[in-house]
Design a protein around this motif. Sequence first.
Motif, PDB file in Angstrom:
ATOM      1  N   HIS A  87       0.840  -1.202   0.000  1.00 30.82           N
ATOM      2  CA  HIS A  87       0.000   0.000   0.000  1.00 30.82           C
ATOM      3  C   HIS A  87       0.873   1.251   0.000  1.00 30.82           C
ATOM      4  O   HIS A  87       1.341   1.700   1.054  1.00 30.82           O
ATOM      5  CB  HIS A  87      -0.928  -0.011   1.219  1.00 30.82           C
ATOM      6  N   HIS A  89       1.733   5.171  -2.344  1.00 32.80           N
ATOM      7  CA  HIS A  89       1.326   6.131  -3.386  1.00 32.80           C
ATOM      8  C   HIS A  89       2.587   6.750  -3.968  1.00 32.80           C
ATOM      9  O   HIS A  89       3.196   7.621  -3.363  1.00 32.80           O
ATOM     10  CB  HIS A  89       0.366   7.169  -2.798  1.00 32.80           C
ATOM     11  N   GLU A 218      -9.794   0.439  -0.393  1.00 33.01           N
ATOM     12  CA  GLU A 218      -9.113   1.439   0.423  1.00 33.01           C
ATOM     13  C   GLU A 218     -10.104   2.331   1.178  1.00 33.01           C
ATOM     14  O   GLU A 218      -9.819   3.500   1.447  1.00 33.01           O
ATOM     15  CB  GLU A 218      -8.141   2.303  -0.389  1.00 33.01           C
ATOM     16  N   HIS A 241      -6.444  -0.081   5.792  1.00 33.91           N
ATOM     17  CA  HIS A 241      -6.820   0.773   6.920  1.00 33.91           C
ATOM     18  C   HIS A 241      -7.625  -0.056   7.933  1.00 33.91           C
ATOM     19  O   HIS A 241      -8.629   0.395   8.474  1.00 33.91           O
ATOM     20  CB  HIS A 241      -7.674   1.969   6.469  1.00 33.91           C
ATOM     21  N   ASP A 303       0.724   2.656   3.406  1.00 33.96           N
ATOM     22  CA  ASP A 303       0.056   3.852   2.884  1.00 33.96           C
ATOM     23  C   ASP A 303       1.053   5.014   2.875  1.00 33.96           C
ATOM     24  O   ASP A 303       0.775   6.103   3.383  1.00 33.96           O
ATOM     25  CB  ASP A 303      -1.197   4.199   3.699  1.00 33.96           C
TER      26      ASP A 303
HETATM   27 ZN   LIG Z   1      -3.674   4.842   0.344  1.00 35.28          ZN
END
Ligand SMILES: [Zn+2]
Length: 412
Positions: A87, A89, A218, A241, A303
Amino acid sequence: MFSGKAVKRALALFLFSAFGALQAQQIDLLIQNGHVFDPKNKLDTILDVAIANGKIYQVANHIAVKNAKKTVDATGMYVCPGLIDIHTHVFVGSTPGVFADGIYSLSPDDFTFRAGITTVVDAGTSGWRNFQKFKKQVIDQSKTRVLAFLNIAGWGMTGDSLQQDVSTMDVRKAIGMVEKHPDVIVGMKIGHFEKKTWEPFERALQVVSDTDRPLFVECHLPQYSLEDQLDRMRPGDIITHSFENISERRPVVDTTGNVLPMVFEARKKGILFDVGHGGAGFWFNQAIPALEQGFWPNTFGTDLHRFSMNAGMKDMLNVMSKYLNMGMPLKEVLLRGSWNPAKAIQREDLGSLSIGADADIVLLSVKEGKFGYVDAAGNRINGNRKLEAELTLRAGKVVWDLNGLTATLFQR
Ligand SMILES: [Zn+2]
């Protein structure tokens, strides 16, 4: 004159030494005396690991040093498959205020190797309309192996209004993109959708059903109940999450401190739970009771993005260290760092030290001392252990060497 027998013997001797010479050339790096932990191959003991031509060449007891161009002494360290963060970005660019091709994303190599990570999966920062730009701009430029969940929203995470536009969520185009890049796109993502209609979710499910891949959920789906999300997900789909405690989604632990029965049922069905720490996705008041009640995450997705990297999350090893200090045994932590995520994204060619696999390796040390770990709510737990990446190899190349294990000792 030589007898036929003598010629044969000489030839055999020549071939034997030629083979020896070949072997000597073949081992580029020999990692000695480390504690090899490779759950796929059920290795959990002191072994040597030899690397040749970027691949795992041999894993054995006492591999001869004379065959190696270089050696590393890994005494006291764990030798593990390179970590996989499912996860992140990383579709970084120069556009202000967005993740896709924007400044909210981060460049993978800047953050991965120092945390022992050799593979990341981008969580839907791109969609079918801008995936190729992402590939050209980031994936093809990175030493980190960058894989992707494709966003069902055609423009990925290009600002709120575009993410709400169902007309960009084209099943046929998304399938076309997956089929064009089957080695890079490992699944679809649904997230950041604020309307009531289940159309985006259903479309994302249709793409993954047709392409035999997992759906990555997500959250940031305030109109969808947790129950409905878990109901619609199939075995092997991933929700991230998992331990958030914010208004957008019902927490997995109820107000009396108990893990919801439907969450255990979802796990039984085969749904995978990713940490997805981020800036708001990890709360001790969720994660600790869940751990105590046997509800453990499958994977440690971080994340990673501009707002999580300098907050409580920091990096994947910090997230793994949190679990270590919360009471998860070290081997369970390590399992969730490499082999579990490889299986979750259906890439069983990754996440192990199998002979012939890409030599993606991390040497980890467990430091002892006084450490503090912080969650998304600003709460701290104190701990006495911390995982640190001493050496990271990506396809056999040294990409991180904290204390110069592979460097030559300077002499005047
Ligand atoms: Zn994310």
